[in-house]
Design an enzyme around this catalytic site. Structure first.
Site, PDB file in Angstrom:
ATOM      1  N   ALA B 116       0.830  -1.207   0.000  1.00  0.00           N
ATOM      2  CA  ALA B 116       0.000   0.000   0.000  1.00  0.00           C
ATOM      3  C   ALA B 116       0.867   1.261   0.000  1.00  0.00           C
ATOM      4  CB  ALA B 116      -0.920  -0.012   1.220  1.00  0.00           C
ATOM      5  N   CYS B 169     -17.319 -18.392   5.193  1.00  0.00           N
ATOM      6  CA  CYS B 169     -17.980 -19.595   5.707  1.00  0.00           C
ATOM      7  C   CYS B 169     -16.961 -20.615   6.191  1.00  0.00           C
ATOM      8  CB  CYS B 169     -18.816 -20.249   4.619  1.00  0.00           C
ATOM      9  SG  CYS B 169     -19.943 -19.121   3.880  1.00  0.00           S
TER      10      CYS B 169
END
Lengths: 395, 639
Positions: B116, B169
């Site tokens: 970044a 999940c």
């Protein structure tokens, strides 16, 4: 379960943790962070233990090093090894600190001018690691005799004459102490080392991937020279052998042993050896960049050193350039296109050369001290500004 | 002085900006000063850790906890009192370090450790038209190259190595590998002791698609449908996030109660979702009281260590690596209890905590929780050492590699100042310590790979002139937040974006003033009247004139785990298939690495891709806190 019962449980647990936990019980009672020793080796060296393993780290922490010459390379090597956690280093030098050292040896300052380079470096170097026993000795390289070298795990010699290098090479070989001899020549630098008789634990042939379906490793594999090598070297007995140690027949071995057999320094520090090895090597490929060949450079430098009794120096720029050009005219084969730039030799030592070269050499010293991994032997050559670093095998 | 007077003069008068004062930074500052640089500004937002001291030689044990920038500057001045060194202990991604700020320098040197900040500085240098030297190191590998605006490849021209992602999940319902449990443990830490992030829910998820997908017989996928305890994939999960924290608060962070909730009740609840376990191994619930009643196994089981040379000069050098032992379940439970109490105390004293791999208690907590969860799911438990590696995304680092890289940075820097662009190279260095050549040791092995700098990649979102791009997405479902995080910040790499409709209304969709707090962020783009073909104007408020116009193309047939697809052949593959081997992608990119110095099967450009995104230099955690940065685990591709 009601709250009281739960609290009861918790008390029980506390007691148990306190009694049996690996940390002391007092901290549990106070709920203070468990923090045995923040500066313990497993913490301090964590990032490199994850690189070379705890066993190798422990070996490094038991190692003793003797180094002559606190030039820029000496300073870089000293820094990298002290940071790594080495147990003991003795530095020896007879030179006095002068202006040029300020741009290469970051352990000395202007106020140290005129002082011995080893003793002047010691104070600031020691700050890097209190755990390392660092000794500075004022003395010429010729004091490094057999009694001196005995007991050290490795010897490093920076910037000495060919004659001295050969003498120490003999001492170390007799004592079976591994030796690195380095020389900075302007923007170029090289080291030769003698690792004769040492055995390294290396990954098995085939690289990092386990060769499950591949052919079974042979018990002995003779080094295969480059295919496009001139015929002069064909049939020459190769001297390093790789033997797989794992006895399992079907599975790929976890590690192999590399035993090194190399000629001594006296024979490899001759221009003949550089020429022979150069002829036996493929021409360098540099994808359109300068085709710098370590062997031709080495041959030139060593021939010069043999003739003049010293290495090329920028203080004698004009004189040395003439000699170098003359030698090059004699040794260079007809139609040879390899790049040699003698004026690159005639520069004051530059910090970036020392950083790149010293970083490489320090790493190799660690490889040798820990006997783990594939070492760069027996010549490493660097042309710093051209970013050409190359390992060559001199026979 | 190693250079001619003219070069020496340009070096002595050059004004340089060094971004990062960590592994490479320390070596670089020394090299700059010794080479003759005298006007240096440096920035680093990190403080010094014990584990830095094996290589960041400007720092010593008494400096632990102090700002790297300050101590580096101080040590630099001690080395060279005549130099002018200015330091900033803060993030480089800030409005105050604007284009004008960057314009004052002759040269910018990156010594960073995260993509970044690298990307941001790259942008700023392009905007200010200043040469940048980019570098990185990882273990024995290092690289370094120069970037000239419009002439050579910029940092963003190379596709980033895709981040490792795990479906939500898997983390919440059906972990199958240690890393799933480690991610879950870090999420739990944040839920209990840190800033709760709705994307990091740790409770069972009733909206698991595997409850639906295989449900051909149509039996209730909401079996036992439990009220609020579930979140939809669109991230409206705050109720649950609060409820985990609330439950902890309501029981006063009682470690036993928490244990029972996490490793008994929640697991039992998961077991009730029978559909999940039709093709999977069922988890087991843990009984904390039974575990604690078990007599403790011997704690200090000695590790087999090298038996050679035990010549008894031991002291601190001998002995086990205490973190390499794998704890038994009893020890995990006890460490859980102890660390919950420790963290509870810290929470009361300091307020919300940020997970940090170097915080012993926080690391104990994650180790114990990950191992306990692994025990529930029949996954192998790991040592604290190994879990730290994965949870902290630790990159091995050693002084010598950084010294080498920092030396090559100087080589490139000198050529830049000489105006000799063709003398600048893309350099990759490695030690072949762990890489015996595939066949046999050869006579000649290069330790340095060097190539000319590549030309800019056409269509690069950072350095190409083109400012029009097209993107495929599901306009009806993608939220403003997702659009901002993944498209504008992630893909367009804007640090502080302003986005508005490119029409007469000029309606503002995302404002940099809101700093992510805008109230409509959970609304889908369609809510703003955005439809197929709508054009959006995106600007980075930190850059003076960096503006991209994005045309949105609705596509309801995107793969389920794909949030968006750029209409750009170069980038498509990388974003569409986040799971593709990073090396496979890099292969497709033309690069003139002329010497194969590297282990066969791992060529130079692969390594560049490897180094580019994450390496050892200096930290710039970008507000995410140490170790919890998006570099580590990105949860964007939920479902």
């Amino acid at each position: 379960m009601d709250i009281q019962a739960e609290e009861h449980m918790q008390t029980d647990a506390t007691t148990e943790v306190g009694l049996n936990g690996s940390e002391n019980g007092k901290e549990n009672v106070e709920l203070a962070p468990v923090n045995p020793d923040r500066f313990r080796a497993t913490n301090l060296y964590d990032r490199q233990i994850r690189l070379w393993g705890w066993e190798a780290q422990q070996r490094l922490m038991r190692s003793r090093l003797l180094m002559y010459g606190m030039n820029g390379v000496g300073a870089e090597v000293l820094k990298n090894l002290m940071l790594g956690g080495i147990k003991e280093i003795t530095i020896v030098d007879d030179a006095l600190v002068q202006e040029a050292d300020l741009s290469t040896n970051f352990f000395v300052r202007r106020e140290d001018f005129g002082q011995n380079r080893a003793t002047a470096s010691k104070g600031r170097a020691q700050l890097l690691s209190a755990a390392c026993a660092l000794t500075a000795v004022q003395g010429n390289v010729n004091i490094l005799t057999e009694e001196w070298v005995r007991g050290y795990d490795l010897v490093v010699i920076n910037g000495v004459s060919l004659t001295e290098a050969v003498r120490i090479g003999k001492v170390c070989r007799e004592l079976r102490v591994p030796l690195f001899v380095s020389q900075v020549v302007g923007f170029h630098a090289f080291y030769v080392n003698d690792l004769n008789g040492l055995t390294f634990e290396v990954p098995p042939l085939g690289g990092e991937k386990p060769a499950g379906s591949g052919p079974k490793p042979k018990p002995k594999i003779i080094i295969d020279d480059d295919e496009d090598m001139p015929s002069t070297s064909r049939g020459r007995p190769t001297e390093a052998q790789v033997v797989c140690t794992d006895q399992a027949e079907e599975s790929a071995p976890q590690s192999a042993q590399l035993e090194i057999t190399v000629p001594d320094l006296a024979s490899i520090l001759t221009e003949d050896c550089a020429r022979r090895s150069g002829l036996a090597s493929p021409m360098p490929k540099r994808g359109g960049l300068k085709r710098i060949d370590p062997y031709l450079n080495m041959e030139l430098i060593l021939t010069f050193a043999a003739q003049k009794g010293r290495y090329p120096q920028y203080q004698y720029m004009e004189e040395d350039l003439k000699v170098l050009d003359h030698i090059l005219g004699m040794i260079r084969p007809e139609g040879d296109t390899r790049v040699v730039e003698p004026n690159e030799f005639l520069r004051p030592d530059a910090n970036f050369t020392c950083a790149i070269f010293g970083g490489t050499m320090a790493q190799e010293i660690i490889t040798v001290l820990t006997r783990r991994g594939y070492p760069i032997f027996n010549l490493f050559y660097l042309a710093a500004l051209d970013a050409m670093g190359s390992r060559e095998y001199l026979q | 002085m190693a250079f001619d007077p003219q070069t020496a003069h340009s070096i002595a008068t050059a004004k340089v900006f060094m971004v990062g004062a960590g592994g490479i930074g320390c070596e670089l500052l020394k090299n700059l000063l010794l080479t003759g640089f005298r006007d240096i500004q440096l920035i680093d937002l990190d403080t010094i850790e014990v584990s830095n001291l094996n290589r960041q030689f400007l720092f010593r044990s008494e400096h632990v906890g102090k700002p790297k920038a300050e101590i580096a500057a101080q040590s630099g001045l001690e080395l060279c009192p005549e130099a002018k060194i200015t330091f900033y202990h803060e993030s480089v991604i800030q409005a105050k370090f604007n284009v004008k700020f960057f314009s004052q320098f002759d040269l910018v040197l990156n010594a960073l450790d995260n993509a970044a900040a690298r990307s941001h500085v790259n942008r700023m240098c392009l905007a200010a038209d200043r040469p940048l030297i980019e570098s990185g190191s990882s273990g024995y590998l290092g690289n370094c190259k120069a970037i000239f605006k419009g002439k050579t490849e910029c940092f963003d021209c190379q596709p980033p190595a895709p981040q490792k992602t795990f479906p939500g999940c898997t983390i919440r319902n059906t972990p199958s590998e240690p890393i799933h449990c480690i991610v879950w443990a870090k999420h739990l830490f944040n839920q209990l002791f840190g800033e709760a992030d709705p994307d990091q829910d740790v409770s069972p998820n009733t909206a698991d698609p595997s409850l639906l997908v295989d449900g051909q017989n149509g039996t209730g996928h909401h079996n036992g449908a439990p009220h609020q305890n579930g979140s939809s994939p669109t991230g409206i999960a705050s109720t649950v996030a609060i409820s985990t924290r609330e439950q902890a608060v309501s029981c006063g962070y009682n470690a036993i109660t928490l244990f029972e909730k996490l490793f008994r009740d929640d697991i039992a609840y998961l077991l009730s979702m029978e559909k999940l376990w039709e093709k999977r191994r069922k988890p087991v619930v843990l009984d904390v009281q039974a575990i604690l009643r078990e007599p403790q196994a011997i704690l200090q089981e000695p590790q087999p260590l090298d038996s050679d040379r035990s010549n008894g000069d031991g002291g601190s050098t001998a002995g086990d690596h205490e973190d390499k032992r794998v704890w038994g379940i009893g020890e995990n439970a006890r460490v859980f209890i102890r660390s919950v109490r420790g963290l509870k105390a810290s929470l009361e004293k300091l307020g919300n905590l940020v997970w940090d791999k170097d915080d012993e208690v926080a690391m104990d907590f994650v180790t114990a929780v990950a191992n306990l969860r692994s025990s529930c799911f029949g996954i192998a438990t790991l040592s604290r050492y190994d879990i730290k590696q994965m949870a902290g995304n630790i990159i091995a680092a050693v002084a010598s590699t950084n010294a080498i890289v920092a030396g090559f940075i100087i080589c490139n820097a000198v050529q830049v100042l000489r105006g000799n662009q063709s003398g600048c190279y893309n350099i990759i260095t490695r030690m072949f310590r762990d890489a015996v050549p595939a066949t046999a040791p050869k006579r000649r092995i290069r330790t340095t790979g060097v190539s000319r700098l590549d030309v800019p990649r056409p269509g690069c979102v950072s350095c190409s002139e083109r400012v029009e791009i097209g993107i495929k997405l599901r306009i009806a479902s993608i939220t403003v937040k997702e659009f901002e995080e993944k498209v504008v910040k992630g893909y367009l790499k804007m640090s502080a974006p302003d986005v508005e409709l490119d029409d007469a209304s000029g309606k503002i969709i995302i404002s940099s003033d809101d700093a992510g707090e805008g109230k409509n962020r959970d609304k889908p783009l369609a809510f703003f009247g955005i439809q197929d073909g709508t054009r959006l104007k995106c600007e980075d408020s930190l850059l003076d004139d960096y503006e991209v116009t994005v045309t949105l193309h609705n596509d309801d047939h995107l793969a389920e785990d794909t949030l968006f697809l750029p209409l750009d052949a170069h980038v498509e593959g990388e974003l569409a298939q986040p799971t593709v081997e990073p090396f496979e992608q890099a292969k497709g990119i033309k690069r003139k690495l002329e010497e194969e110095i590297l282990t066969p099967g791992m060529s130079g450009n692969k390594r560049v891709a490897l180094l580019a995104s994450n390496s050892d230099a200096a930290s710039e955690p970008n507000g995410n806190g140490n170790g919890l940065s998006e570099d580590v685990i990105d949860m964007s591709h939920r479902f």
